[in-house]
Design a protein around this motif. Structure first.
Motif, mmCIF file in Angstrom:
data_model
loop_
_atom_site.group_PDB
_atom_site.id
_atom_site.type_symbol
_atom_site.label_atom_id
_atom_site.label_comp_id
_atom_site.label_asym_id
_atom_site.label_seq_id
_atom_site.Cartn_x
_atom_site.Cartn_y
_atom_site.Cartn_z
ATOM 1 N N GLN A 462 0.818 -1.199 0.000
ATOM 2 C CA GLN A 462 0.000 0.000 0.000
ATOM 3 C C GLN A 462 0.860 1.260 0.000
ATOM 4 O OE1 GLN A 462 -3.195 -0.337 -0.422
ATOM 5 N NE2 GLN A 462 -3.566 1.888 -0.486
ATOM 6 N N LYS A 463 2.013 1.189 0.670
ATOM 7 C CA LYS A 463 2.922 2.341 0.669
ATOM 8 C C LYS A 463 3.468 2.602 -0.732
ATOM 9 C CE LYS A 463 7.030 4.177 2.992
ATOM 10 N NZ LYS A 463 7.683 4.651 1.786
ATOM 11 N N VAL A 464 3.695 1.521 -1.494
ATOM 12 C CA VAL A 464 4.165 1.679 -2.876
ATOM 13 C C VAL A 464 3.111 2.409 -3.700
ATOM 14 C CG1 VAL A 464 4.826 0.446 -4.960
ATOM 15 C CG2 VAL A 464 5.630 -0.350 -2.734
ATOM 16 N N ARG A 465 1.855 1.970 -3.555
ATOM 17 C CA ARG A 465 0.792 2.615 -4.322
ATOM 18 C C ARG A 465 0.654 4.088 -3.942
ATOM 19 N NH1 ARG A 465 -1.658 -2.468 -2.785
ATOM 20 N NH2 ARG A 465 -1.855 -3.860 -4.607
ATOM 21 N N THR A 466 0.803 4.378 -2.664
ATOM 22 C CA THR A 466 0.681 5.767 -2.209
ATOM 23 C C THR A 466 1.829 6.623 -2.713
ATOM 24 O OG1 THR A 466 -0.401 4.933 -0.209
ATOM 25 C CG2 THR A 466 0.354 7.225 -0.177
ATOM 26 N N ASP A 467 3.053 6.077 -2.670
ATOM 27 C CA ASP A 467 4.211 6.841 -3.156
ATOM 28 C C ASP A 467 4.119 7.119 -4.646
ATOM 29 O OD1 ASP A 467 5.147 6.822 -0.622
ATOM 30 O OD2 ASP A 467 6.731 5.331 -0.945
ATOM 31 N N LEU A 468 3.519 6.195 -5.400
ATOM 32 C CA LEU A 468 3.394 6.406 -6.836
ATOM 33 C C LEU A 468 2.455 7.562 -7.166
ATOM 34 C CD1 LEU A 468 3.230 2.718 -8.133
ATOM 35 C CD2 LEU A 468 5.108 4.347 -8.451
ATOM 36 N N LEU A 469 1.553 7.874 -6.256
ATOM 37 C CA LEU A 469 0.659 9.009 -6.494
ATOM 38 C C LEU A 469 1.411 10.322 -6.613
ATOM 39 C CD1 LEU A 469 -2.279 8.139 -4.018
ATOM 40 C CD2 LEU A 469 -2.326 8.013 -6.500
ATOM 41 N N GLN A 470 2.523 10.429 -5.898
ATOM 42 C CA GLN A 470 3.306 11.669 -5.966
ATOM 43 C C GLN A 470 3.894 11.893 -7.348
ATOM 44 O OE1 GLN A 470 6.272 11.528 -2.903
ATOM 45 N NE2 GLN A 470 4.824 10.970 -1.286
ATOM 46 N N HIS A 471 4.007 10.839 -8.153
ATOM 47 C CA HIS A 471 4.600 10.949 -9.496
ATOM 48 C C HIS A 471 3.555 10.731 -10.585
ATOM 49 C CE1 HIS A 471 8.408 10.947 -7.381
ATOM 50 N NE2 HIS A 471 8.025 9.848 -6.747
ATOM 51 N N GLU A 472 2.293 10.988 -10.223
ATOM 52 C CA GLU A 472 1.180 10.950 -11.163
ATOM 53 C C GLU A 472 0.994 9.560 -11.791
ATOM 54 O OE1 GLU A 472 1.738 13.997 -14.006
ATOM 55 O OE2 GLU A 472 1.755 15.619 -12.546
ATOM 56 N N VAL A 473 1.257 8.550 -11.008
ATOM 57 C CA VAL A 473 0.988 7.166 -11.419
ATOM 58 C C VAL A 473 -0.105 6.639 -10.492
ATOM 59 C CG1 VAL A 473 1.910 4.856 -11.723
ATOM 60 C CG2 VAL A 473 3.338 6.845 -12.241
ATOM 61 N N VAL A 474 -1.322 6.545 -11.021
ATOM 62 C CA VAL A 474 -2.467 6.122 -10.217
ATOM 63 C C VAL A 474 -2.855 4.706 -10.656
ATOM 64 C CG1 VAL A 474 -4.816 6.675 -9.479
ATOM 65 C CG2 VAL A 474 -3.253 8.509 -10.165
ATOM 66 N N VAL A 475 -2.686 3.753 -9.743
ATOM 67 C CA VAL A 475 -2.943 2.361 -10.072
ATOM 68 C C VAL A 475 -4.433 2.081 -9.965
ATOM 69 C CG1 VAL A 475 -0.654 1.670 -9.333
ATOM 70 C CG2 VAL A 475 -2.536 1.643 -7.693
ATOM 71 N N GLU A 476 -4.857 0.912 -10.457
ATOM 72 C CA GLU A 476 -6.279 0.563 -10.459
ATOM 73 C C GLU A 476 -6.821 0.414 -9.051
ATOM 74 O OE1 GLU A 476 -6.521 -2.924 -12.832
ATOM 75 O OE2 GLU A 476 -6.591 -1.818 -14.741
ATOM 76 N N ALA A 477 -5.961 -0.039 -8.122
ATOM 77 C CA ALA A 477 -6.416 -0.181 -6.740
ATOM 78 C C ALA A 477 -6.744 1.167 -6.115
ATOM 79 C CB ALA A 477 -5.351 -0.895 -5.909
ATOM 80 N N MET A 478 -6.183 2.258 -6.673
ATOM 81 C CA MET A 478 -6.459 3.609 -6.188
ATOM 82 C C MET A 478 -7.394 4.339 -7.154
ATOM 83 S SD MET A 478 -4.422 3.672 -3.462
ATOM 84 C CE MET A 478 -4.137 5.374 -3.055
ATOM 85 N N SER A 479 -8.200 3.539 -7.896
ATOM 86 C CA SER A 479 -9.180 4.091 -8.858
ATOM 87 C C SER A 479 -8.501 4.768 -10.035
ATOM 88 C CB SER A 479 -10.123 5.086 -8.161
ATOM 89 O OG SER A 479 -10.806 4.457 -7.099
ATOM 90 N N GLY A 480 -7.345 4.242 -10.461
ATOM 91 C CA GLY A 480 -6.656 4.802 -11.613
ATOM 92 C C GLY A 480 -6.742 3.891 -12.821
ATOM 93 N N ASP A 481 -5.906 4.145 -13.831
ATOM 94 C CA ASP A 481 -5.943 3.356 -15.069
ATOM 95 C C ASP A 481 -4.674 2.551 -15.283
ATOM 96 O OD1 ASP A 481 -4.311 5.480 -15.390
ATOM 97 O OD2 ASP A 481 -5.105 6.113 -17.338
ATOM 98 N N VAL A 482 -3.759 2.539 -14.306
ATOM 99 C CA VAL A 482 -2.514 1.780 -14.407
ATOM 100 C C VAL A 482 -2.685 0.453 -13.668
ATOM 101 C CG1 VAL A 482 -0.048 1.752 -13.889
ATOM 102 C CG2 VAL A 482 -1.149 3.893 -14.575
ATOM 103 N N GLN A 483 -2.446 -0.667 -14.372
ATOM 104 C CA GLN A 483 -2.583 -1.974 -13.743
ATOM 105 C C GLN A 483 -1.460 -2.188 -12.735
ATOM 106 O OE1 GLN A 483 -3.909 -5.322 -16.399
ATOM 107 N NE2 GLN A 483 -3.156 -3.937 -18.000
ATOM 108 N N ASP A 484 -1.772 -2.813 -11.613
ATOM 109 C CA ASP A 484 -0.755 -3.154 -10.616
ATOM 110 C C ASP A 484 -0.965 -4.601 -10.200
ATOM 111 O OD1 ASP A 484 -3.177 -2.225 -9.323
ATOM 112 O OD2 ASP A 484 -2.105 -2.534 -7.433
ATOM 113 N N VAL A 485 0.151 -5.328 -10.090
ATOM 114 C CA VAL A 485 0.114 -6.746 -9.751
ATOM 115 C C VAL A 485 1.121 -6.991 -8.638
ATOM 116 C CG1 VAL A 485 0.318 -9.108 -10.608
ATOM 117 C CG2 VAL A 485 -0.448 -7.298 -12.158
#
Length: 844
Positions: A462-485
Motif C-alpha cells: 500500500q505504501k508503494v501505491r501511495t508513493d506512486l501518487l506523488q509521481h502521477e501514477v495512479v494504479v487501479e487499486a487507487m481508482s486509476g488506469d494503471v494496472q498493478d500486480v
C-alpha cells in the motif's frame, strides 16, 4: 752533337759544395760553385703503425730530443704540437665553411640568373604577342584597302571599254557571273593578278609590305628569303579557309542547336565536375567565374549558389540536391492495412537497482540469468522471448537499474510497447524508479506496476501505491488506469496475473506489423566478439530480416552472415518483435542505432560514409571555438583544472557508454576525469601506446589485454586495471581524482597578546613587550597585527622571548617579547592575534 756538348752535367752531389763549368758564346766559360742539399727523409717512430703519420708533423727534430732546439721541454713540445694540430683543424674547418659559402653564393647567383631569364622570356613573349597583333592589324588594313581598290577598279572598268562586245561572249560571261558571283564587266583573273603584282612592286619600291597570300604555291627561295613580305599564311590555313567557305556555301556551317540540360547541384561541387555535368569546357566555366571575381582552378570546389549562377548563364537548369538524398533509398513507405499482421508485444522491465527486475524475468523464463551477471547486477540490456502457458509470445527487455545506465534505459523505453515497472514492496519508490517513470511517460508507453518481494515480512504494497501518487501514477487499486500486480520472484506468486495483464494490455494496443517489407530494427546492444567479429543485438520492429540481406546501421553497414536467437540457436530469418544477434557488420555500431535493409552494397556503403562524414563535421563544429575570446577562456579553464586521463575498454557498447558517462560526472571545478579513448573489445597495443603518451591507466571492463599488449604495458610501465562491477570502477577513479584536489587549509585561533611597550634592540630591530591576554602564544604559529581591530599585517614571529630566554610558547597572563619577521611598524596598544593552520584532505 749531344745536348751536353762534352760538358759535365749538373747534378746533386753528396751534400758537399761542387763546381759547375758554364759555357757562353764566343768560347767564354765560367766555373760556378753550387751547393747541393740532402733530401729530408721522414722516419717513423719505433712501434708506429705502417703508413701512420709521425706525431711530429714531418719534423724529425721535434720528436727526437737530441735534435730538438735547446731549452724546449717535453711539455712545451707537446703544447706546440697541439697548437699545430689545432691550427690545421681550423684551416680545414675554414676551408669547409668557405666552400659552403661559395656554394650558397653560387646557388643564389643561379637563382637570380634563372629569375632574370624568366623575366626576359616573359618580356620577349609579350613583345612577340604585341608584334603579331600589330601585324594582324596591318594585314586587316591592307585587305580592306585592297577590297576598296578592287571595288573602285570594277566600278571604273566599263568606262575604259570602248571596243564592241561580242554578244555571245557577254552572255557566257553573264552566266559565269551568276554562278561564281564575278562581275562580267570586270577584268579577267590574269589581268587582276598582273595588276596585283604591279601594285606589290610599287609598294615594295615605296618601302611597304607585299601581300603574297594569293601568289599560289610557296617556293623554296621565297621561304628561305626570310621576312620579305612579312608574315604569310600557310597552305594548310588557306585550304582550311577554302573548305570553310565551301561548307558555308553548301549550308553545313550552321551550329547545332544548344541542348538545355538539368544539372544536379549538390551543396558544393568541383569546377571540373560542374563542367562535366553541363557538357561544357572547363575553361569556359573558369572564364565565367573570373568575370564574377573568383580566381579558381578546375580542381577547386565552389558553393551551390555560385554554381547555380554559372549554370543559368550557360542556359541550363539547376536542380538542387542534398548529400542527405543518399538516404532516400531507405524504404519509408507506409504499410497497407491488409499487409499488417499481429505481432508479439515488446515488454521492458524497469525499476530501481536491486528491486528484483532480473529475478522476476528469471522466474518467468525459468532460467537463471542473475548468476551470469557480476555481483548479481544487470550491466547489459538482455532481450528474450517468452512463451506463456496460454501460447502467447512476449518479448522482454531487461534494462539495468543503476543510475549509470540511464541512457541504456532510455533506449529500452524508446523501442518498447509496454513498460513493467518493478517496485520492491519493502523499499517503495526510489530515485531510479522515478527516472523509469519519466522515461516511460516521455516515450508515451503504457505502464504496468509489478510490486515485487511481496513475500517479505516487512513488505508494504500500500505504501508503494501511495508513493506512486506523488509521481502521477495512479494504479487501479487507487481508482486509476494503471494496472498493478503483486508478485514474488522468489516464490512465483502472481506471475500468471502479471502475464495476463501484459497480454491484456497488448490486446488493447492492437500491435501489428508488416512482415513482408524490408526489415527495420533497433540495436539493443553491440559488442566486438573474438572469433565472430562485431555482433549487434537487434530487435526487429518492421519487416523480416533474412540471412544474406544487405543493411546499414548507423555509421556501419554489412551483410547478414548469420542470425542467432536468444537461445543461441542459428535461424534463417527474424520477423517483427524478434530479438536476434546479427553477424556480418564491418564495425561495431552504437547501441540505439536503427538497422535498415537496402538493395545493394554500394547504397549501404554510400549511406554509411555520408553518416560518418556528417558525424565528424558535427563533432568538429561542436568542439571548435568560434572567437579568440572563447579560445582564451577555454585555454585558461584547461590550465586551471587538473585532469585524470583514462583509457576505457569494455565488452559491449552499452557498458562502455555507461562507464564513460559515469566518469564524466566525477569531478568539480578543480579536477575532472578525461576519457582519452573508449572502445569495445580487448585491450590492444595501440591502447597501451595512447596510455603511455598521456600517462593514463587503461581500464578494462569485462575484457583482458592480449599478449602483445601485456608485454608492451610491462615494458612501458602502463597500469592496466580490470573490473567487472561498475561501482568499484567509479569508486577507484573517484579516489584517484580526489588525490589531485588541493588540501583545505583551516585556521584555529589559539590566543591574543596585547602590546604594552615597544623597544629597540640592536641587531633585532623593534621588539614588542607584550602580555598574553587569552590562550597561548607559540613560536611556530602564524600571527596577525591588529590596530583598532583592523588587520594591518600577517606573517610569522622572528623571536619569542620570556625575559632573556628564547621560548617555544607563552601561556595566558604571562609577559613576553615578540618581534615580527620583516616588519617593524608596531606600536603600543596594538593587539597580536595568534593562530595555527591545519591542512585537511578533500574528497569528491
Amino acid at each position: 752533337m749531344s745536348d751536353t756538348d762534352g760538358k759535365k752535367p749538373l747534378g746533386l752531389g753528396g751534400g758537399r759544395p761542387g763546381s759547375v763549368k758554364q759555357s757562353f758564346s764566343h768560347g767564354r766559360t765560367k766555373s760556378v760553385v753550387v751547393e747541393t742539399k740532402r733530401k729530408r727523409v721522414m722516419v717513423p717512430k719505433p712501434g708506429a703503425a705502417p703508413g701512420a703519420k709521425p706525431s711530429t708533423s714531418g719534423n724529425p727534430s721535434l720528436g727526437d730530443p737530441s735534435k730538438r732546439p735547446a731549452g724546449i721541454s717535453d711539455a712545451e713540445m707537446e703544447r706546440r704540437l697541439k697548437a699545430l694540430h689545432a691550427a690545421k683543424a681550423r684551416e680545414v674547418e675554414e676551408a669547409a665553411t668557405r666552400a659552403a659559402d661559395e656554394k650558397a653564393r653560387e646557388e643564389e647567383r643561379e637563382r637570380r640568373r634563372s629569375e632574370i631569364e624568366a623575366k626576359e622570356r616573359e618580356d620577349r613573349e609579350r613583345e612577340e604577342a604585341l608584334r603579331l597583333k600589330a601585324e594582324e592589324d596591318a594585314r586587316k588594313a591592307r585587305e580592306a584597302e585592297l577590297r576598296a581598290q578592287k571595288k573602285e577598279e570594277v566600278r571604273k572598268a566599263p568606262a575604259k571599254a570602248d571596243v564592241p562586245v561580242d554578244p555571245a561572249a557577254a552572255e557566257a560571261a553573264a552566266s559565269r557571273a551568276e554562278t561564281k558571283g564575278v562581275s562580267t564587266t570586270g577584268p579577267r583573273k590574269i589581268d587582276r593578278d598582273r595588276d596585283e603584282r604591279t601594285a606589290d612592286r610599287e609598294r615594295a619600291k615605296k618601302g611597304g609590305t607585299v601581300d603574297n597570300r594569293r601568289s599560289g604555291k610557296l617556293s623554296l627561295s621565297a621561304a628561305l628569303s626570310g621576312g620579305e613580305g612579312g608574315r604569310q599564311r600557310s597552305m594548310a590555313a588557306m585550304k582550311r579557309k577554302q573548305e570553310k567557305a565551301r561548307q558555308k556555301a553548301m549550308g553545313f556551317g550552321q551550329k547545332a542547336e544548344k541542348m538545355v540540360r538539368d544539372v544536379q547541384l549538390p551543396e558544393t561541387i568541383v569546377v571540373q565536375e560542374l563542367a562535366n555535368r553541363m557538357a561544357e569546357r572547363s575553361v569556359d566555366i573558369i572564364k565565367s567565374l573570373m568575370k564574377m571575381g573568383m580566381m579558381v582552378t578546375m580542381n577547386e570546389p565552389i558553393d551551390a549558389d555560385t554554381a547555380e549562377l554559372v549554370i543559368e548563364e550557360f542556359g541550363h537548369k539547376a536542380v538542387r540536391v542534398s548529400d542527405a538524398d543518399v538516404e532516400q533509398v531507405i524504404d519509408t513507405v507506409k504499410d497497407k492495412d491488409e499487409d499488417l499482421q499481429t505481432r508479439p508485444p515488446i515488454v521492458t522491465i524497469m525499476g530501481h537497482v536491486d528491486h528484483g527486475k532480473t529475478s522476476l524475468l528469471d522466474a518467468i523464463r525459468k532460467a537463471n540469468v542473475v548468476s551470469g551477471e557480476a555481483g548479481g547486477i544487470t550491466q547489459h540490456i538482455g532481450a528474450y522471448q517468452v512463451k506463456t502457458e496460454k501460447g502467447a509470445v512476449l518479448t522482454f527487455l531487461d534494462t539495468p537499474g543503476h543510475s549509470a545506465f540511464t541512457s541504456m534505459r532510455a533506449r529500452g523505453a524508446n523501442v518498447t510497447d509496454i513498460v513493467v515497472l518493478v517496485v520492491a514492496a519493502d523499499d517503495a519508490v526510489m530515485p531510479q524508479t522515478i527516472e523509469a517513470i519519466a522515461h516511460a511517460k516521455a516515450a508515451k508507453v503504457p505502464m504496468i506496476v509489478a510490486i515485487n518481494k511481496i513475500d517479505k515480512y516487512e513488505a508494504n504494497p500500500q505504501k508503494v501505491r501511495t508513493d506512486l501518487l506523488q509521481h502521477e501514477v495512479v494504479v487501479e487499486a487507487m481508482s486509476g488506469d494503471v494496472q498493478d500486480v503483486e508478485v514474488s520472484a522468489k516464490t512465483g506468486l502472481g506471475l500468471d496475473e502479471l502475464l495476463e495483464a501484459i497480454a491484456l494490455q497488448a490486446e488493447v494496443l492492437e500491435l501489428r506489423a508488416n512482415p513482408t517489407r524490408s526489415a527495420q530494427g533497433a540495436v539493443i546492444e553491440a559488442k566486438l566478439d573474438i572469433g565472430r567479429g562485431p555482433v549487434a543485438t537487434v530487435l526487429i520492429q518492421h519487416g523480416t530480416l533474412r540471412q544474406g540481406d544487405i543493411f546499414v546501421v548507423g555509421e556501419k553497414w554489412g551483410k547478414v552472415r548469420a542470425l542467432i536467437n536468444d537461445k543461441g540457436e542459428r535461424i534463417t530469418e527474424a520477423g517483427p518483435s524478434v530479438p536476434v544477434e546479427v553477424l556480418g557488420l564491418n564495425g561495431t555500431p552504437g547501441a540505439g542505432d536503427v538497422l535498415n535493409v537496402v538493395e545493394t552494397e554500394a547504397q549501404a556503403r554510400e549511406i554509411a560514409d555520408y553518416r560518418e562524414k556528417a558525424t565528424k563535421d558535427k563533432r568538429a563544429a561542436a568542439g571548435a571555438a568560434t572567437t579568440l575570446e572563447q579560445l582564451m577562456a577555454k585555454a585558461k579553464a584547461d590550465l586551471s583544472v587538473a585532469e585524470v586521463p583514462v583509457v576505457v575498454k569494455g565488452d559491449v557498447q552499452g557498458s562502455t557508454e555507461a562507464i564513460v558517462q559515469a566518469l564524466e560526472k566525477v569531478g568539480n571545478d578543480e579536477v575532472r576525469v578525461r576519457v582519452l579513448h573508449s572502445g569495445v573489445g580487448a585491450i590492444t597495443e595501440s591502447d597501451i601506446g595512447l596510455a603511455e603518451a598521456s600517462g593514463a591507466p587503461v581500464i578494462g571492463f569485462n575484457v583482458r589485454a592480449n599478449a602483445p599488449a601485456r608485454a608492451s604495458a610491462n615494458q612501458k610501465g602502463v597500469e592496466i586495471r580490470y573490473y567487472s562491477i561498475i561501482y568499484d570502477l567509479v569508486d577507484d577513479i573517484k579516489a584517484a581524482a580526489s588525490g589531485l584536489l588541493k588540501a583545505e587549509v583551516r585556521e584555529h585561533f589559539i590566543g591574543y597578546a596585547a602590546i604594552k611597550e615597544v623597544f629597540k634592540v640592536t641587531g633585532v630591530g623593534k621588539v614588542a613587550g607584550c602580555i598574553v591576554t587569552e590562550g597561548v602564544a607559540r613560536r611556530s604559529a602564524g600571527v596577525r597585527l591588529l590596530r583598532e581591530d583592523v588587520v594591518i599585517h600577517e606573517g610569522t614571529l622572528k623571536t619569542l622571548k620570556r625575559f632573556k630566554d628564547e621560548v617555544k610558547e607563552v601561556i595566558s597572563g604571562q609577559e613576553c617579547g615578540m618581534a615580527f619577521e620583516n616588519y617593524d611598524d608596531i606600536r603600543a596598544g596594538d593587539v597580536i592575534e595568534i593562530f595555527e593552520r591545519e591542512e585537511v584532505e578533500r574528497k569528491l
